[in-house]
Scaffold this motif. Structure first.
Motif, PDB file in Angstrom:
ATOM      1  N   TYR A   3       4.607  19.016  14.353  1.00  0.00           N
ATOM      2  CA  TYR A   3       4.401  18.135  13.207  1.00  0.00           C
ATOM      3  C   TYR A   3       2.977  17.613  13.268  1.00  0.00           C
ATOM      4  O   TYR A   3       2.366  17.554  14.334  1.00  0.00           O
ATOM      5  CB  TYR A   3       5.430  17.004  13.199  1.00  0.00           C
ATOM      6  N   ASP A  44       9.415  19.507  17.728  1.00  0.00           N
ATOM      7  CA  ASP A  44       9.743  19.930  16.371  1.00  0.00           C
ATOM      8  C   ASP A  44      11.118  19.431  15.912  1.00  0.00           C
ATOM      9  O   ASP A  44      11.821  20.119  15.184  1.00  0.00           O
ATOM     10  CB  ASP A  44       9.653  21.463  16.273  1.00  0.00           C
ATOM     11  N   SER A  59       5.605  18.990   8.671  1.00  0.00           N
ATOM     12  CA  SER A  59       5.683  20.100   9.608  1.00  0.00           C
ATOM     13  C   SER A  59       4.399  20.907   9.423  1.00  0.00           C
ATOM     14  O   SER A  59       3.808  20.918   8.338  1.00  0.00           O
ATOM     15  CB  SER A  59       6.920  20.961   9.369  1.00  0.00           C
TER      16      SER A  59
END
Length: 93
Positions: A3, A44, A59
């Motif tokens: 991210y 993640d 993301s």
């Protein structure tokens, strides 16, 4: 994948994302204008994204085109903080 924190975090530095991160991969020093996500530590999970009140977290594959530079800046901060800070200052004087 990881991210990325982008421009909306600059001069806001809300800590909501830090509070929900299960691996403590979001960092900043007192003199930073924004927070940074470590690409090596991020698992993640996505917990940070909805916690951000200014929609600054994406993301890696979903970072808007105008903020693509922040993908590199986030990673760079963990290698060369001064360089990353300089790039933030150039993008948001």
């Amino acid at each position: 994948m990881t991210y990325v924190i982008a421009e909306p975090c600059i001069d806001v530095k809300d800590q909501s994302c830090v509070e929900v991160c299960p691996v403590d991969c979001i960092h900043a020093d007192d003199d930073d204008r924004m927070l940074y996500i470590s690409p090596d530590e991020c698992i993640d999970c996505g917990a940070c994204e909805p916690a951000c009140p200014v929609t600054a977290i994406f993301s890696e594959d979903d970072v808007p085109d105008e903020w693509q530079a922040f993908t590199e800046i986030n990673a760079e901060w963990f290698e060369d903080k001064d360089s990353a800070r300089g790039k933030v200052a150039e993008l948001a004087p």
